[in-house]
Write a protein that holds these residues in place. Sequence first.
Motif, PDB file in Angstrom:
ATOM      1  N   LEU A   1      -8.598  -2.332  -2.794  1.00 49.65           N
ATOM      2  CA  LEU A   1      -7.611  -1.258  -2.745  1.00 49.65           C
ATOM      3  C   LEU A   1      -8.332   0.076  -2.776  1.00 49.65           C
ATOM      4  CD1 LEU A   1      -4.478  -0.695  -2.906  1.00 49.65           C
ATOM      5  CD2 LEU A   1      -4.840  -0.361  -5.357  1.00 49.65           C
TER       6      LEU A   1
ATOM      7  N   ALA B   1       0.911  -1.347  -6.231  1.00 48.26           N
ATOM      8  CA  ALA B   1      -0.073  -1.643  -5.191  1.00 48.26           C
ATOM      9  C   ALA B   1      -0.471  -3.110  -5.246  1.00 48.26           C
ATOM     10  CB  ALA B   1      -1.303  -0.762  -5.364  1.00 48.26           C
TER      11      ALA B   1
ATOM     12  N   THR C   1      -8.130   3.493  -3.642  1.00 43.62           N
ATOM     13  CA  THR C   1      -7.246   4.269  -4.498  1.00 43.62           C
ATOM     14  C   THR C   1      -8.055   5.133  -5.446  1.00 43.62           C
ATOM     15  OG1 THR C   1      -5.380   4.085  -6.047  1.00 43.62           O
ATOM     16  CG2 THR C   1      -7.134   2.453  -6.271  1.00 43.62           C
TER      17      THR C   1
ATOM     18  N   ASP D   1       0.830  -1.193   0.000  1.00 44.41           N
ATOM     19  CA  ASP D   1       0.000   0.000   0.000  1.00 44.41           C
ATOM     20  C   ASP D   1       0.871   1.252   0.000  1.00 44.41           C
ATOM     21  OD1 ASP D   1       0.860   0.391   2.706  1.00 44.41           O
ATOM     22  OD2 ASP D   1      -0.719  -0.949   3.394  1.00 44.41           O
TER      23      ASP D   1
ATOM     24  N   HIS E   1      -5.865  -1.806   3.995  1.00 42.48           N
ATOM     25  CA  HIS E   1      -6.987  -1.999   3.071  1.00 42.48           C
ATOM     26  C   HIS E   1      -7.815  -3.241   3.410  1.00 42.48           C
ATOM     27  CE1 HIS E   1      -5.515   1.093   0.147  1.00 42.48           C
ATOM     28  NE2 HIS E   1      -4.397   0.831   0.790  1.00 42.48           N
TER      29      HIS E   1
ATOM     30  N   SER F   1      -1.518   3.861  -7.402  1.00 40.42           N
ATOM     31  CA  SER F   1      -1.518   2.404  -7.476  1.00 40.42           C
ATOM     32  C   SER F   1      -0.357   1.836  -8.295  1.00 40.42           C
ATOM     33  CB  SER F   1      -2.851   1.912  -8.061  1.00 40.42           C
ATOM     34  OG  SER F   1      -3.114   2.554  -9.293  1.00 40.42           O
TER      35      SER F   1
END
Length: 500
Positions: free
Chosen positions: A359, A354, A361, A308, A394, A336
């Motif tokens: 996620l 990432a 993002t 992350d 996450h 990402s």
Amino acid sequence: MILYGCMVLHGSDAYYRLQQAVYWDRPDRSITNVSMSTSSAHTTFIIENLKESYQIGEELFVTVHAKNFENTSKSYGGDFFQAKLFWSKTKASVFGEVVDLLNGSYSVRFLLPWVGLAQVAVRLIHSSEAVQVLKRHRDTDSDRVYFNGYYEGPGPNKTRLSETVTCNVKWDKNGLERMGTGDCCCEYNDPRTQETWRCQRPKSLPCSALVYHSMGGYRNRLTNKEKMFMTQTNKGIIGDKSIIKIFHSNGNETTDVTEKCRPGLHTPVPAGFYLKDVWTSFVCSTRHFTTLTTTECLKNKHIYMMGDSTMRQWFEFFVKTVSTLKQMNLHVQYQSGPLIAVDVENNIDLHWRAHGVPLRTRKSAVADLHYISNEIDDQAGGPHTVFIFNLGPHFTTYPLDFYTHRVLRIRKAVLALLQRAPATTVIIKTVNTGYKDIFGSDWYSLQLNRVLHWAFQDVGVYILDVWQMTACHYSKENIHPGPVIIKNEMDILLSFLCPE
């Protein structure tokens, strides 16, 4: 053995050890009123058998007495406290080990690692009642964080169609079934991880038209009573403000660690301490790297980082520190990745991307979001390859069995990598402290850390445990630590890579 989908962890006591690692005491009665919960204003701590002075290497013990809002002593455990010993003038601090005595009292053990002065600080991160709120929502309310899927495709008369729908993990009985059943959704099953990502079916485009992913938003489903429980978060408690005096030892007590950094080392409590903004590790003998020695350490290495944004901070540190590393613009979503920096002169290539969904993002190409285990499976490995990953913030809204499934799949990939290329270096970064809410609390992160340690304790990898480093520092807590903490983390990382 333990079976998680296709994942097997051998050992008759493996499941028991996992349950012990994540066990957390709970109230032994029905909590009918918020006044029954732990109050930071009434909870106190005392220093046991305080002496006029101490020697370096001695231990100090503190007892915390939890009380509720009615100023009544609590008789059960489960509160989440964090404690540290510190002295602001010398920028010194060390993490304290809190032991729940399961009767409303807590014992805290401190090592006294520096010569000088110190004071005790204890914080109530969450009451035992708030922890139960966190646990209930983790197990039943995972869609309180949701994501967007962006579908694009050709339309009539050379137009371009686009639709945005809600997406999330497919995992039974944790709130994600609210997306619907039957033909509600497009499902994307990864054959290697055995995980399924699903999105609500778009109205006019096929499931194959999914192109982008992003964070959707947050849904706060806390009841009014639960909100009250969560207000007592990250509060300092009243206690003994005595100044601890620490002198040089007359005997053989020392806090120096001479063991070289190597895979498989245990992380003690404390794992080290800060003094004048420098972290001294108790895990292994760490070095403090300059720009020149950092470059020398990275020379002839292919470094792959996945995780992350807290792992992306490490990538950014190297790019900033090693002037010969030049970052290329790959024209992707920076949040990402993938990101790459290259130093042709010293034969260094540095990669970050990432981890796969879920996620949080900005809008990113789905094709750029890879599962960590799949990336490891696709690496040949070898003496010049370093693979570094982390997995944490996450995943705080999902049940522990989902996170455990993901971790065990990565474990399987790491074992296979080390079997085909034993000289490969694998480093795992644990979770930072920082968040304190229903979407990403430190209590969630601590549980994830325990699963990580449990899964990789016997694999022969480096576990760089940053939990204590981020919990006891004087700077304001932030899931993205400041430059001082990052520099100290990098010194440990480089000491793993170049112990001499």
